[in-house]
Scaffold this motif. Structure first.
Motif, PDB file in Angstrom:
ATOM      1  N   GLY A  59       4.316   5.288  -8.178  1.00  0.00           N
ATOM      2  CA  GLY A  59       4.480   4.566  -9.326  1.00  0.00           C
ATOM      3  C   GLY A  59       6.234   4.114  -9.446  1.00  0.00           C
ATOM      4  O   GLY A  59       6.482   3.512 -10.223  1.00  0.00           O
ATOM      5  N   ARG A  62       3.755  -6.574  -6.111  1.00  0.00           N
ATOM      6  CA  ARG A  62       4.572  -5.396  -6.359  1.00  0.00           C
ATOM      7  C   ARG A  62       5.995  -5.355  -5.460  1.00  0.00           C
ATOM      8  O   ARG A  62       6.903  -4.868  -5.945  1.00  0.00           O
ATOM      9  N   ASN A  83       8.025  -2.097  -5.941  1.00  0.00           N
ATOM     10  CA  ASN A  83       7.784  -1.442  -7.062  1.00  0.00           C
ATOM     11  C   ASN A  83       6.265  -0.905  -7.008  1.00  0.00           C
ATOM     12  O   ASN A  83       5.389  -1.244  -6.441  1.00  0.00           O
ATOM     13  N   SER A  84       5.964  -0.045  -8.037  1.00  0.00           N
ATOM     14  CA  SER A  84       4.760   0.302  -8.324  1.00  0.00           C
ATOM     15  C   SER A  84       4.073   1.013  -6.838  1.00  0.00           C
ATOM     16  O   SER A  84       3.076   0.554  -6.403  1.00  0.00           O
ATOM     17  N   LYS A 114       2.943   3.006  -3.820  1.00  0.00           N
ATOM     18  CA  LYS A 114       1.456   3.947  -3.715  1.00  0.00           C
ATOM     19  C   LYS A 114       1.746   4.774  -2.459  1.00  0.00           C
ATOM     20  O   LYS A 114       2.436   4.402  -1.319  1.00  0.00           O
TER      21      LYS A 114
END
Length: 126
Positions: free
Chosen positions: A15, A67, A84-85, A87
Motif C-alpha cells: 500500500g 498505480r 503507488n499502492s 504490492k
C-alpha cells in the motif's frame, strides 16, 4: 555512450509508495526512450513502464497500470517512476534502460535497449 544510475529503491509495506529515479549522463535524456524493467528472483526481466524520446508518450504493463507513473525532468536529466499502492508482487530489482532508436512507443523487450543501469532493489512486505 549513455550511463544510467537508478536510485530510490527500498523496503515498504503493501500500500506504500516509492519514487525511483534514473539519472542519465553522456546524452540528454529527452533524446532517448527510457524503459523501466524489473526482475524478481527466478523470473525473467519484464517491462514495467516507459517514456519515448522527445515526446511524452508512455506505456505501462497491465500489472502496474493505474498505480505507476513515469515522467521525465529534462532539466535534471532524470526519468522517474512513481510507484503507488505497492504490492508484495512488485518486489524485484528495478532497472532503467535507454533506447536510442526513434520509436512511437517504448519497446518492451530488454534486449532492444542499448544501455542499462545496475538496478535498485524494491521490497514490498505484506
Amino acid at each position: 555512450q549513455v550511463q544510467l544510475v537508478e536510485s530510490g529503491g527500498g523496503s515498504v509495506q503493501a500500500g506504500g509508495s516509492l519514487r525511483l529515479s534514473c539519472a542519465a549522463s553522456g546524452r540528454a535524456i529527452y533524446m532517448v526512450t527510457i524503459g523501466w524493467f524489473r526482475q524478481a528472483p527466478g523470473k525473467e526481466r519484464e517491462f514495467v513502464a516507459g517514456i519515448v524520446r522527445i515526446g511524452s508518450s508512455t506505456l505501462y504493463a497491465d500489472s502496474v497500470k493505474g498505480r505507476f507513473s513515469v515522467s521525465r525532468d529534462s532539466a535534471k536529466n532524470t526519468v522517474y517512476l512513481q510507484m503507488n499502492s505497492l504490492k508484495p508482487e512488485d518486489t524485484a530489482v528495478y532497472y532503467c534502460a535507454a533506447d536510442a532508436s526513434l520509436v512511437v512507443l517504448p519497446r518492451t523487450t530488454p534486449d532492444e535497449y542499448d544501455y542499462s543501469g545496475e538496478g535498485t532493489q524494491v521490497t514490498v512486505s505484506s
